[in-house]
Motif scaffolding. Sequence first.
Motif: not given
Length: 207
Positions: A188, A56, A68, A58-62, A191-194
Amino acid sequence: MQLGWKEMWRQKRKFSMLFVITFLIVMLTTLITGLADGLAYDNGSALHELNATTYQLDPDSEGQLTRSFIDVTANTLNETMSVRPLTVTIDGKKEEVTLFALPKDGNIGPVSALRKGEVVFDPSLSENLGLGDSLIDFASNYRFTIAGEASGRYSHGPVIYTTNETWFDYLNQSEQRPYVSAEIGTESTMSDALVMSQQDLIESVPG
């Protein structure tokens, strides 16, 4: 068919050259494919060696571990992993490595026997390192102590493995906020994990 064989025999010099050229093309294709597979494995071999299937981020990590940043406390109950590029000095010489911090009691990676401040390193880093030697982080002067060897490379560079205990101690001494790169498993705190599989994570490694 018989006429074809007769024609090939009559012009065997010409057809021999065609056979040699075709054979060389096949060999070249095989070598290039093997080289590409070897480079791909080398690029993310440290992740191949981990006993985990789901991560899991960070959603901004690409999808890149080094991008992340997940805020946590040092006593988080989740199994976490942190990945960070470092410049370390070995006998005054600078070397680029990637630090992998892993849970000590999770059977993920070669860190179960490490104490705080200790690391194991990929042998490609240096032939002159031995037990008890030091790697010093160039930015913070944090001293890592060599406790063994373990194969692992990331983005075509050597990896050093350590525990989460050492990771948080390193962040504290270098006056950085506590964070991790990924939470391991399906649970995780975000709630918005990648959510990424091991193979997806390997394919996202730079290089």
